[in-house]
Design a protein around this motif. Sequence first.
Motif, PDB file in Angstrom:
ATOM      1  N   PRO A 227       0.674  -1.335  -0.113  1.00 55.46           N
ATOM      2  CA  PRO A 227      -0.003   0.045   0.031  1.00 55.46           C
ATOM      3  C   PRO A 227       0.864   1.331   0.096  1.00 55.46           C
ATOM      4  CG  PRO A 227      -0.217  -0.998   2.166  1.00 55.46           C
ATOM      5  CD  PRO A 227       0.709  -2.065   1.277  1.00 55.46           C
ATOM      6  N   VAL A 228       0.144   2.303  -0.625  1.00 53.29           N
ATOM      7  CA  VAL A 228       1.216   3.500  -0.827  1.00 53.29           C
ATOM      8  C   VAL A 228       1.067   4.348   0.512  1.00 53.29           C
ATOM      9  CG1 VAL A 228       1.083   6.035  -1.785  1.00 53.29           C
ATOM     10  CG2 VAL A 228       0.562   4.005  -3.134  1.00 53.29           C
ATOM     11  N   GLN A 229       1.849   4.751   1.215  1.00 53.81           N
ATOM     12  CA  GLN A 229       2.083   5.400   2.526  1.00 53.81           C
ATOM     13  C   GLN A 229       1.450   6.823   2.438  1.00 53.81           C
ATOM     14  OE1 GLN A 229       6.197   4.999   3.754  1.00 53.81           O
ATOM     15  NE2 GLN A 229       6.385   7.149   3.514  1.00 53.81           N
ATOM     16  N   ARG A 230       0.855   7.312   3.652  1.00 55.39           N
ATOM     17  CA  ARG A 230       0.537   8.464   3.687  1.00 55.39           C
ATOM     18  C   ARG A 230       2.015   9.573   3.811  1.00 55.39           C
ATOM     19  NH1 ARG A 230       1.296  12.313   7.732  1.00 55.39           N
ATOM     20  NH2 ARG A 230      -0.160  13.757   8.379  1.00 55.39           N
ATOM     21  N   ARG A 231       1.795  10.789   3.225  1.00 55.30           N
ATOM     22  CA  ARG A 231       2.819  11.506   3.043  1.00 55.30           C
ATOM     23  C   ARG A 231       3.036  12.470   4.297  1.00 55.30           C
ATOM     24  NH1 ARG A 231       4.820  12.216  -2.101  1.00 55.30           N
ATOM     25  NH2 ARG A 231       6.684  12.805  -1.144  1.00 55.30           N
ATOM     26  N   SER A 232       4.112  12.680   4.740  1.00 62.21           N
ATOM     27  CA  SER A 232       4.152  13.885   5.699  1.00 62.21           C
ATOM     28  C   SER A 232       3.891  15.134   5.340  1.00 62.21           C
ATOM     29  CB  SER A 232       5.588  13.994   6.281  1.00 62.21           C
ATOM     30  OG  SER A 232       6.137  12.594   6.694  1.00 62.21           O
ATOM     31  N   LEU A 233       3.367  16.152   6.193  1.00 62.91           N
ATOM     32  CA  LEU A 233       2.943  17.318   5.770  1.00 62.91           C
ATOM     33  C   LEU A 233       3.657  18.525   6.455  1.00 62.91           C
ATOM     34  CD1 LEU A 233      -1.107  16.877   5.581  1.00 62.91           C
ATOM     35  CD2 LEU A 233       0.668  16.891   3.859  1.00 62.91           C
ATOM     36  N   PHE A 234       3.675  19.859   6.003  1.00 66.73           N
ATOM     37  CA  PHE A 234       4.038  20.930   6.608  1.00 66.73           C
ATOM     38  C   PHE A 234       3.011  21.340   7.564  1.00 66.73           C
ATOM     39  CE2 PHE A 234       3.756  25.783   6.133  1.00 66.73           C
ATOM     40  CZ  PHE A 234       4.812  25.757   7.155  1.00 66.73           C
TER      41      PHE A 234
ATOM     42  N   ALA B 223      10.752  15.876   2.572  1.00 68.81           N
ATOM     43  CA  ALA B 223      11.016  14.593   2.181  1.00 68.81           C
ATOM     44  C   ALA B 223      11.623  13.627   2.979  1.00 68.81           C
ATOM     45  CB  ALA B 223      11.597  14.763   0.595  1.00 68.81           C
ATOM     46  N   LEU B 224      12.584  14.121   3.988  1.00 65.54           N
ATOM     47  CA  LEU B 224      13.450  13.588   4.671  1.00 65.54           C
ATOM     48  C   LEU B 224      12.722  13.023   5.934  1.00 65.54           C
ATOM     49  CD1 LEU B 224      16.294  12.233   5.574  1.00 65.54           C
ATOM     50  CD2 LEU B 224      16.656  14.622   6.617  1.00 65.54           C
ATOM     51  N   VAL B 225      11.932  13.842   6.592  1.00 62.76           N
ATOM     52  CA  VAL B 225      10.976  13.628   7.717  1.00 62.76           C
ATOM     53  C   VAL B 225      10.075  12.381   6.958  1.00 62.76           C
ATOM     54  CG1 VAL B 225       9.085  14.133   9.171  1.00 62.76           C
ATOM     55  CG2 VAL B 225      11.347  15.525   8.944  1.00 62.76           C
ATOM     56  N   ASP B 226       9.500  12.556   5.818  1.00 63.10           N
ATOM     57  CA  ASP B 226       8.854  11.498   5.276  1.00 63.10           C
ATOM     58  C   ASP B 226       9.284  10.177   5.254  1.00 63.10           C
ATOM     59  OD1 ASP B 226       6.621  10.329   3.887  1.00 63.10           O
ATOM     60  OD2 ASP B 226       6.424  11.822   2.345  1.00 63.10           O
ATOM     61  N   LYS B 227      10.612  10.099   4.543  1.00 61.99           N
ATOM     62  CA  LYS B 227      11.244   8.899   4.637  1.00 61.99           C
ATOM     63  C   LYS B 227      11.664   8.232   5.898  1.00 61.99           C
ATOM     64  CE  LYS B 227      15.588   7.176   2.366  1.00 61.99           C
ATOM     65  NZ  LYS B 227      16.936   7.515   2.063  1.00 61.99           N
ATOM     66  N   LEU B 228      12.071   8.948   6.736  1.00 61.66           N
ATOM     67  CA  LEU B 228      12.563   8.515   8.065  1.00 61.66           C
ATOM     68  C   LEU B 228      11.400   8.074   8.851  1.00 61.66           C
ATOM     69  CD1 LEU B 228      15.205  11.393   9.005  1.00 61.66           C
ATOM     70  CD2 LEU B 228      15.574   8.852   8.435  1.00 61.66           C
ATOM     71  N   SER B 229      10.260   8.603   8.836  1.00 61.99           N
ATOM     72  CA  SER B 229       9.142   8.304   9.807  1.00 61.99           C
ATOM     73  C   SER B 229       8.211   7.598   9.096  1.00 61.99           C
ATOM     74  CB  SER B 229       8.420   9.558  10.225  1.00 61.99           C
ATOM     75  OG  SER B 229       7.779  10.339   9.320  1.00 61.99           O
ATOM     76  N   GLY B 230       8.422   7.154   7.743  1.00 59.77           N
ATOM     77  CA  GLY B 230       7.355   6.329   7.059  1.00 59.77           C
ATOM     78  C   GLY B 230       5.915   7.103   6.878  1.00 59.77           C
ATOM     79  N   GLY B 231       6.147   8.584   6.746  1.00 60.98           N
ATOM     80  CA  GLY B 231       4.816   9.339   6.648  1.00 60.98           C
ATOM     81  C   GLY B 231       4.149   9.596   7.896  1.00 60.98           C
TER      82      GLY B 231
ATOM     83  N   GLU C  72      -2.294  13.792  -2.420  1.00 60.58           N
ATOM     84  CA  GLU C  72      -2.037  12.452  -2.418  1.00 60.58           C
ATOM     85  C   GLU C  72      -2.424  11.697  -1.082  1.00 60.58           C
ATOM     86  OE1 GLU C  72       2.268  11.350  -3.012  1.00 60.58           O
ATOM     87  OE2 GLU C  72       2.433  13.120  -4.065  1.00 60.58           O
ATOM     88  N   ASN C  73      -2.650  12.421   0.042  1.00 60.74           N
ATOM     89  CA  ASN C  73      -3.099  11.874   1.159  1.00 60.74           C
ATOM     90  C   ASN C  73      -4.774  11.705   1.085  1.00 60.74           C
ATOM     91  OD1 ASN C  73      -0.619  11.663   2.489  1.00 60.74           O
ATOM     92  ND2 ASN C  73      -0.959  13.348   3.623  1.00 60.74           N
TER      93      ASN C  73
END
Length: 269
Positions: free
Chosen positions: A2-9, A222-230, A263-264
């Motif tokens: 499944p596509v993961q949630r994306r981290s937001l600002f 994008a880094l926070v997105d990658k590190l935290s899995g969104g 996307e979310n």
Amino acid sequence: MPVQRRSLFRPCIDLHNGQVKQIVGGTLSDKSPDTLKTNFVARQSAGEFAKIYKEHNLQGGHIIKLGPGNDEAALEALAAWPDALQIGGGINDSNAKYWIDAGASKVIVTSYLFPHGKFALDRLKTISGIVGKDKLVVDVSCRRRGNQWLVAMNKWQDITDMEVSEEILKMLAEYCSEFLIHAADVEGLCQGIDQELVQKLGEWVTISTTYAGGAKDIADLALVDKLSGGRVDLTYGSALDMFGGTQVKFDDLVKENANRQKENEALKL
């Protein structure tokens, strides 16, 4: 897969002596006020910043009152965008409902939970019962001590007895709907996020979580997105051009955030 949630600002309004400021978090001190290092003092009012966030539909932002003399500015911001901004700073069982009634979407609590620096579960249960779990954010802002992160209270000056860990976050999540976590050691320095903390939060949290501290480039989202899995969202402060910074353009961040939001939203269809 499944596509993961994306981290937001997530936007912020930090208030000090009634003005919107960006402060180096580790320099706040009641005992030595001369040590305070301020990166930026805004000409615009708190309400004007709230209107900007409303215009761009930047959800989940927080207002933090750093000390006394900030209530009027906070109320102005809440009036500019009712039921959309969270508020923290001096929140306790006697004033939490006042701030919800004044237009806060949620209240953020830290120091009230730690009388004399010791965590009091009964206080968490009390304030959660007053405003409701869905209206409560627990701020577990922390300082690093060796290989641990210990919750810091009272404008991040005092270290408590609580370690940020999977077990603790699971327990706290029973009584609140969200976490806010400032990495106080890197707050306001624009030298990069605490990557290890963000990664651990991604592994540990089960509810909405916002990290703040050290973001210096739009790529940090994008880094926070990658590190935290969104699982973790990111707040920018001193690096933003709207706060006097030169490293991140607010308009670029708004566009990037809008794409992530779409996307979310698509994931929910």
